[in-house]
Motif scaffolding. Structure first.
Motif, short mmCIF file in Angstrom:
data_model
loop_
_atom_site.label_atom_id
_atom_site.label_comp_id
_atom_site.label_asym_id
_atom_site.label_seq_id
_atom_site.Cartn_x
_atom_site.Cartn_y
_atom_site.Cartn_z
N LEU A 124 16.61 13.87 20.78
CA LEU A 124 16.98 15.28 20.67
C LEU A 124 17.80 15.54 19.41
CD1 LEU A 124 17.73 16.21 24.39
CD2 LEU A 124 15.83 17.01 22.96
N SER A 125 18.66 14.60 19.03
CA SER A 125 19.43 14.78 17.80
C SER A 125 18.52 14.80 16.58
CB SER A 125 20.46 13.65 17.65
OG SER A 125 21.37 13.68 18.71
N ALA A 126 17.61 13.84 16.51
CA ALA A 126 16.67 13.79 15.39
C ALA A 126 15.76 15.02 15.41
CB ALA A 126 15.84 12.52 15.46
N SER A 127 15.33 15.39 16.59
CA SER A 127 14.46 16.55 16.74
C SER A 127 15.18 17.84 16.34
CB SER A 127 13.96 16.65 18.19
OG SER A 127 13.04 17.68 18.33
N GLY A 128 16.46 17.94 16.67
CA GLY A 128 17.25 19.11 16.29
C GLY A 128 17.39 19.23 14.78
N LEU A 129 17.70 18.11 14.13
CA LEU A 129 17.81 18.13 12.66
C LEU A 129 16.47 18.46 12.01
CD1 LEU A 129 20.11 15.04 12.03
CD2 LEU A 129 20.69 17.46 11.74
N ALA A 130 15.41 17.85 12.53
CA ALA A 130 14.08 18.14 11.99
C ALA A 130 13.70 19.60 12.27
CB ALA A 130 13.05 17.20 12.62
N GLY A 131 14.11 20.11 13.41
CA GLY A 131 13.82 21.50 13.75
C GLY A 131 14.49 22.49 12.82
N ILE A 132 15.71 22.19 12.42
CA ILE A 132 16.41 23.06 11.47
C ILE A 132 15.67 23.07 10.13
CG2 ILE A 132 18.52 23.31 10.10
CD1 ILE A 132 20.02 22.23 12.62
N GLY A 133 15.28 21.90 9.67
CA GLY A 133 14.51 21.82 8.42
C GLY A 133 13.18 22.52 8.55
N ARG A 134 12.54 22.37 9.69
CA ARG A 134 11.25 23.01 9.93
C ARG A 134 11.39 24.53 9.96
NH1 ARG A 134 7.68 23.69 14.36
NH2 ARG A 134 5.68 23.70 13.35
N PHE A 135 12.44 25.01 10.61
CA PHE A 135 12.69 26.46 10.66
C PHE A 135 12.84 27.02 9.25
CE2 PHE A 135 15.63 29.99 10.47
CZ PHE A 135 15.05 30.89 11.34
N LEU A 136 13.62 26.34 8.44
CA LEU A 136 13.83 26.81 7.07
C LEU A 136 12.52 26.85 6.28
CD1 LEU A 136 17.20 25.04 6.24
CD2 LEU A 136 16.82 27.48 6.64
N ALA A 137 11.69 25.81 6.45
CA ALA A 137 10.40 25.80 5.75
C ALA A 137 9.49 26.91 6.25
CB ALA A 137 9.72 24.44 5.93
N LEU A 138 9.47 27.14 7.55
CA LEU A 138 8.65 28.22 8.10
C LEU A 138 9.15 29.58 7.61
CD1 LEU A 138 8.16 27.00 11.78
CD2 LEU A 138 6.44 27.04 9.98
N ARG A 139 10.45 29.75 7.61
CA ARG A 139 11.05 31.03 7.21
C ARG A 139 10.85 31.31 5.73
NH1 ARG A 139 12.63 35.96 8.54
NH2 ARG A 139 14.62 36.55 7.69
N LEU A 140 11.10 30.29 4.91
CA LEU A 140 11.09 30.50 3.47
C LEU A 140 9.71 30.34 2.83
CD1 LEU A 140 14.37 28.57 2.63
CD2 LEU A 140 14.06 31.05 2.82
N TYR A 141 8.79 29.68 3.54
CA TYR A 141 7.49 29.41 2.91
C TYR A 141 6.31 29.90 3.75
CZ TYR A 141 3.67 26.87 0.75
OH TYR A 141 2.49 26.55 0.16
N VAL A 142 6.18 29.38 4.97
CA VAL A 142 4.98 29.65 5.76
C VAL A 142 4.87 31.13 6.15
CG1 VAL A 142 3.72 29.08 7.88
CG2 VAL A 142 4.89 27.28 6.60
N PHE A 143 5.94 31.69 6.68
CA PHE A 143 5.92 33.08 7.13
C PHE A 143 6.73 34.00 6.23
CE2 PHE A 143 5.05 30.77 11.12
CZ PHE A 143 3.82 31.32 11.40
N ALA A 144 6.94 33.60 4.99
CA ALA A 144 7.69 34.43 4.05
C ALA A 144 6.93 35.72 3.80
CB ALA A 144 7.90 33.69 2.73
N THR A 145 7.64 36.81 3.82
CA THR A 145 7.01 38.10 3.54
C THR A 145 6.94 38.27 2.04
OG1 THR A 145 9.13 39.22 3.67
CG2 THR A 145 7.80 39.17 5.67
N ALA A 146 5.96 38.99 1.59
CA ALA A 146 5.81 39.22 0.15
C ALA A 146 6.99 40.04 -0.35
CB ALA A 146 4.50 39.96 -0.12
N ARG A 147 7.63 39.53 -1.35
CA ARG A 147 8.75 40.25 -1.97
C ARG A 147 8.19 41.35 -2.85
NH1 ARG A 147 10.84 36.76 0.75
NH2 ARG A 147 12.47 35.31 0.33
N LYS A 148 8.88 42.46 -2.90
CA LYS A 148 8.44 43.55 -3.76
C LYS A 148 8.68 43.15 -5.22
CE LYS A 148 9.01 47.37 -0.61
NZ LYS A 148 9.60 48.67 -0.37
N GLN A 149 7.64 43.28 -5.99
CA GLN A 149 7.72 42.97 -7.41
C GLN A 149 8.20 44.21 -8.15
OE1 GLN A 149 7.19 39.99 -8.69
NE2 GLN A 149 6.73 39.18 -6.67
N PRO A 150 9.04 44.05 -9.18
CA PRO A 150 9.46 45.21 -9.95
C PRO A 150 8.25 45.84 -10.65
CG PRO A 150 10.23 43.19 -10.98
CD PRO A 150 9.61 42.82 -9.66
#
Length: 153
Positions: free
Chosen positions: A106-132
């Protein structure tokens, strides 16, 4: 936390049950595949509110192959972390108790889960940023006297 943590806790129980029947690495791999697909769909629907809608041919699935493959990459990293943690535990202690195994997992899974969440948030499900909006320059127009004065100084 609810989606990822809930799937993580269910995965922990499933790994413990399957490890009694199969080698741990195989049990962990099977649980990782199933939990990754489930977590990716839950994250698309609730966590990141991606707005994905089921399309023809996918049934209830909202995520396409691209999302699942990108999510699988993050799951492969999480699988590596949890498997490595358990291999290290068994190298240190040949017969650890269930409580110790679950704590390490569970400790290893929790740490991996935090990293996974960040990757999903910042890359996989990232919304398109408005371009100037680029400013179009009219090269054929001659500058006014005021524009000439401000650019000259």
């Amino acid at each position: 936390m609810i989606c990822g943590g809930g799937v993580g806790l269910a995965s922990s129980a499933a790994v413990a049950l399957l490890a009694a029947l199969l080698p741990f690495a195989l049990a962990n791999a099977l649980v990782t595949v199933v939990s990754t697909i489930l977590a990716t769909e839950l994250h698309a629907r609730f966590t990141f509110a991606s707005g994905l809608r089921p399309s023809a041919g996918r049934g209830l699935l909202r995520c396409g192959l691209r999302h699942h493959l990108q999510s699988a990459g993050t799951a492969a990293a999480a699988f590596s972390v949890t498997t490595l943690a358990m291999l290290v535990l068994h190298a240190i202690e040949s017969t650890p108790g269930l409580a110790v195994e679950q704590t390490v997992y569970l400790s290893a899974s929790g740490l991996a889960g935090i990293g996974r969440f960040l990757a999903l948030r910042l890359y996989v499900f990232a919304t398109a940023r408005k371009q100037p909006v680029p400013v179009a320059l009219d090269l054929h127009r001659s500058p006014t006297r005021r524009e000439s004065l401000t650019t000259a100084s």
